[in-house]
Design a protein around this motif. Structure first.
Motif, PDB file in Angstrom:
ATOM      1  N   ALA B  16       0.860  -1.122   0.029  1.00 37.13           N
ATOM      2  CA  ALA B  16       0.094   0.107   0.028  1.00 37.13           C
ATOM      3  C   ALA B  16       0.843   1.478  -0.142  1.00 37.13           C
ATOM      4  N   ALA B  17       2.009   1.017   0.558  1.00 37.36           N
ATOM      5  CA  ALA B  17       2.772   2.417   0.811  1.00 37.36           C
ATOM      6  C   ALA B  17       3.685   2.405  -0.381  1.00 37.36           C
ATOM      7  N   SER B  18       4.098   1.519  -1.290  1.00 34.11           N
ATOM      8  CA  SER B  18       4.991   1.386  -2.417  1.00 34.11           C
ATOM      9  C   SER B  18       4.316   2.438  -3.344  1.00 34.11           C
ATOM     10  N   PRO B  19       5.313   3.154  -4.150  1.00 33.62           N
ATOM     11  CA  PRO B  19       5.019   4.297  -5.132  1.00 33.62           C
ATOM     12  C   PRO B  19       3.743   3.813  -5.912  1.00 33.62           C
ATOM     13  N   SER B  20       2.570   4.793  -5.783  1.00 33.68           N
ATOM     14  CA  SER B  20       1.638   4.548  -6.850  1.00 33.68           C
ATOM     15  C   SER B  20       1.476   4.670  -7.956  1.00 33.68           C
ATOM     16  N   GLU B  21       0.819   3.924  -9.045  1.00 37.59           N
ATOM     17  CA  GLU B  21       1.254   4.099 -10.452  1.00 37.59           C
ATOM     18  C   GLU B  21       0.269   5.346 -10.749  1.00 37.59           C
ATOM     19  N   THR B  22      -0.783   5.589  -9.983  1.00 34.83           N
ATOM     20  CA  THR B  22      -1.815   6.505 -10.325  1.00 34.83           C
ATOM     21  C   THR B  22      -1.723   7.888  -9.882  1.00 34.83           C
ATOM     22  N   GLY B  23      -1.810   8.204  -8.355  1.00 36.42           N
ATOM     23  CA  GLY B  23      -1.308   9.548  -7.912  1.00 36.42           C
ATOM     24  C   GLY B  23      -2.484  10.305  -8.251  1.00 36.42           C
ATOM     25  N   PHE B  24      -2.494  11.580  -8.149  1.00 39.62           N
ATOM     26  CA  PHE B  24      -3.156  12.749  -8.642  1.00 39.62           C
ATOM     27  C   PHE B  24      -3.246  12.839 -10.087  1.00 39.62           C
ATOM     28  N   LYS B  25      -4.511  13.192 -10.454  1.00 37.94           N
ATOM     29  CA  LYS B  25      -4.654  13.682 -11.965  1.00 37.94           C
ATOM     30  C   LYS B  25      -5.300  15.159 -11.748  1.00 37.94           C
ATOM     31  N   VAL B  26      -5.225  15.838 -12.826  1.00 38.89           N
ATOM     32  CA  VAL B  26      -5.661  17.301 -12.773  1.00 38.89           C
ATOM     33  C   VAL B  26      -7.189  17.101 -12.583  1.00 38.89           C
ATOM     34  N   GLY B  27      -7.695  17.892 -11.589  1.00 44.72           N
ATOM     35  CA  GLY B  27      -9.124  18.044 -11.209  1.00 44.72           C
ATOM     36  C   GLY B  27      -9.494  17.212  -9.823  1.00 44.72           C
ATOM     37  N   ASP B  28      -8.357  16.366  -9.339  1.00 42.63           N
ATOM     38  CA  ASP B  28      -8.489  15.705  -8.231  1.00 42.63           C
ATOM     39  C   ASP B  28      -8.333  16.778  -6.944  1.00 42.63           C
ATOM     40  N   LYS B  29      -8.793  16.614  -5.850  1.00 45.36           N
ATOM     41  CA  LYS B  29      -8.467  17.173  -4.564  1.00 45.36           C
ATOM     42  C   LYS B  29      -7.112  16.839  -4.143  1.00 45.36           C
ATOM     43  N   ALA B  30      -6.207  17.662  -3.743  1.00 46.70           N
ATOM     44  CA  ALA B  30      -4.947  17.400  -3.164  1.00 46.70           C
ATOM     45  C   ALA B  30      -4.968  17.058  -1.828  1.00 46.70           C
ATOM     46  N   ALA B  31      -3.888  16.337  -1.513  1.00 48.67           N
ATOM     47  CA  ALA B  31      -3.848  15.975   0.053  1.00 48.67           C
ATOM     48  C   ALA B  31      -2.756  17.103   0.548  1.00 48.67           C
ATOM     49  N   ASP B  32      -3.232  17.288   2.001  1.00 51.56           N
ATOM     50  CA  ASP B  32      -2.080  18.352   2.647  1.00 51.56           C
ATOM     51  C   ASP B  32      -1.127  17.469   3.180  1.00 51.56           C
ATOM     52  N   PHE B  33      -0.058  18.117   3.627  1.00 52.47           N
ATOM     53  CA  PHE B  33       1.127  17.244   4.189  1.00 52.47           C
ATOM     54  C   PHE B  33       1.648  18.170   5.257  1.00 52.47           C
ATOM     55  N   ASN B  34       2.287  17.625   5.912  1.00 55.01           N
ATOM     56  CA  ASN B  34       2.996  18.465   7.197  1.00 55.01           C
ATOM     57  C   ASN B  34       4.700  17.907   7.009  1.00 55.01           C
ATOM     58  N   LEU B  35       5.536  18.574   6.561  1.00 48.81           N
ATOM     59  CA  LEU B  35       6.813  18.175   6.576  1.00 48.81           C
ATOM     60  C   LEU B  35       7.878  19.257   6.843  1.00 48.81           C
ATOM     61  N   LYS B  36       9.107  18.952   7.418  1.00 46.11           N
ATOM     62  CA  LYS B  36      10.083  19.496   7.881  1.00 46.11           C
ATOM     63  C   LYS B  36      10.871  20.532   6.629  1.00 46.11           C
ATOM     64  N   ASN B  37      10.803  21.913   7.206  1.00 43.88           N
ATOM     65  CA  ASN B  37      11.412  22.846   6.096  1.00 43.88           C
ATOM     66  C   ASN B  37      13.166  22.776   6.559  1.00 43.88           C
ATOM     67  N   VAL B  38      13.708  23.357   5.799  1.00 40.62           N
ATOM     68  CA  VAL B  38      15.279  23.616   6.146  1.00 40.62           C
ATOM     69  C   VAL B  38      15.459  24.524   7.122  1.00 40.62           C
ATOM     70  N   GLY B  40      13.924  24.056   9.744  1.00 41.70           N
ATOM     71  CA  GLY B  40      13.528  23.142  11.097  1.00 41.70           C
ATOM     72  C   GLY B  40      11.862  23.365  11.507  1.00 41.70           C
ATOM     73  N   LYS B  41      11.242  24.263  10.956  1.00 42.15           N
ATOM     74  CA  LYS B  41       9.680  24.397  11.077  1.00 42.15           C
ATOM     75  C   LYS B  41       8.992  23.382  10.078  1.00 42.15           C
ATOM     76  N   MET B  42       7.740  23.229  10.588  1.00 39.85           N
ATOM     77  CA  MET B  42       7.073  22.288   9.846  1.00 39.85           C
ATOM     78  C   MET B  42       6.304  23.102   8.903  1.00 39.85           C
ATOM     79  N   VAL B  43       6.006  22.684   7.472  1.00 34.26           N
ATOM     80  CA  VAL B  43       5.180  23.280   6.611  1.00 34.26           C
ATOM     81  C   VAL B  43       4.052  22.417   6.033  1.00 34.26           C
ATOM     82  N   SER B  44       2.865  22.964   6.108  1.00 35.58           N
ATOM     83  CA  SER B  44       1.708  22.488   5.493  1.00 35.58           C
ATOM     84  C   SER B  44       0.958  23.310   4.591  1.00 35.58           C
ATOM     85  N   LEU B  45       0.141  23.079   3.851  1.00 36.60           N
ATOM     86  CA  LEU B  45      -0.595  23.794   2.855  1.00 36.60           C
ATOM     87  C   LEU B  45      -1.777  24.754   3.931  1.00 36.60           C
TER      88      LEU B  45
END
Lengths: 163, 201
Positions: B16-38, B40-45
């Motif tokens: 389930a966690a391996s790279p998806s063949e599909t991913g987002f297509k134009v028109g899809d709702k994008a998922a948010d993320f919360n990842l560490k910036n250079v 040190g602070k976290m960045v999300s949409l």
């Protein structure tokens, strides 16, 4: 004087060595690939898209050379299409081909508008390299792989396709 | 017995966690993320302020195609952040496979180039997998609709990686200009040669 003669001799040897190994690397346009894809001969063409900067490509290059070497008398041709920047032909691509002693034919594709031709190679191709296209031989439609090969796998795919 | 059950569960998770063949297509709702910036602070949409969307770019340090675009990515941010579309650069590569793409190396590169945008680290590669990023650089232009984000453009930055002076079409700029003018994006999907994402083995 002796040193000079020695240096001259070494230079002479170096030149002979260059002549022995060097293959010319041409810069080609899209029509080169189109012609390969449309060719109607019995020859199986294994066309690999690579670049000197692409580590997984560089890793699998010897497998393509080995494939060609092991099938020397068969109707098989390996063509390595470099997607390096064409301006690095003399400074990077040719030295790389020499250093790695690549025997298969290497050409540099000069078509910077990638979006105009990637789908023509195969609509499934995302544009990531390495990628390999196999046409001719016993294939009915071109086979396309967006992946890094190991030799056994490449060999198993290619062998039955040779006429 | 428990162990026997755990193994297929682990295998399933792995698949389930391996790279998806599909991913987002134009028109899809994008998922948010919360990842560490250079920094040190976290960045999300969700954490972006006063934005109308975002230019999410999967990129990295080592790939020459990414490096060739660094200055153009900075220019994109400088042109469009003020209009509500900041760049968010995400490095998805496994530092074991690609040591030049470690978090420490990202910090060094961001400082050298004085990136004016966040350069965040997709440490478990889930964001790249969910988005369906397959190469670097790989752009996803997102437009905001209240708290949701729509995928509006996927593809290349422009049509000439190595010779910026010979670019004919600036795909991302064209898409953003159309979005900002309230028009439909005419070219919403393009391809380019790029480096593979270095997935963990």
């Amino acid at each position: 004087m002796k040193i000079k003669i020695t240096l001259l001799f070494l230079f002479f040897l170096f030149c002979i060595n260059l002549r022995g190994n060097a293959q010319s690397v041409e810069i080609v346009k899209w029509d080169y690939i189109e012609n390969l894809m449309n060719q109607k001969s019995d020859t199986l063409y294994v066309i690999n898209f690579w670049a000197t900067w692409c580590a997984p490509c560089v890793k699998e290059l010897p497998y393509f050379d080995r494939l060609a070497a092991e099938n020397k008398s068969a109707k098989l041709k390996v063509i390595l299409i470099s997607l390096d920047f064409k301006k690095q032909l003399e400074s990077r691509i040719i030295p790389f081909v020499k250093e790695k002693n690549i025997q298969s034919k290497v050409v540099v594709l000069d078509e910077p508008n990638y979006n105009s031709w990637i789908d023509k190679v195969n609509p499934e191709w995302s544009g990531a390299i390495p990628a390999t296209l196999i046409v001719g031989g016993t294939t009915t439609t071109p086979l396309f792989f967006e992946k890094e090969f190991i030799f056994t796998e490449l060999n198993e795919i290619v062998k039955p396709l040779i006429k | 017995m428990k162990k026997l059950l755990i193994l297929p569960a682990i295998l399933f998770l792995f698949i389930a966690a391996s790279p998806s063949e599909t991913g987002f297509k134009v028109g899809d709702k994008a998922a948010d993320f919360n990842l560490k910036n250079v920094d040190g602070k976290m960045v999300s949409l969700a954490g972006l302020k006063n934005n109308k969307g975002a230019i999410v770019i999967f990129t990295c340090n080592h790939c020459p195609c990414s490096v060739a675009y660094e200055d153009r990515i900075i220019a994109l941010h400088n042109k469009y952040a003020a209009q509500g579309y900041p760049v968010v650069a995400i490095n998805p590569n496994d530092p074991v496979k690609s040591p030049d793409d470690s978090f420490e190396a990202m910090v060094v590169r961001a400082n050298e180039k004085k990136f004016p945008f966040p350069y965040i680290y997709d440490v478990d590669q889930k964001v790249a997998s969910v988005y369906g990023a397959v190469r670097t650089p790989h752009v996803f232009v997102l437009t905001r609709e209240e708290n949701a984000y729509n995928v509006t453009y996927i593809g290349a930055i422009d049509d000439n990686t190595y010779e910026p002076e010979n670019v004919q079409t600036r795909y991302v700029e064209q898409a953003l200009d159309e979005i900002l003018a309230g028009k439909k994006v005419t070219t919403n999907f393009t391809k380019a040669i790029g480096c593979t994402i270095k997935w963990k083995s």
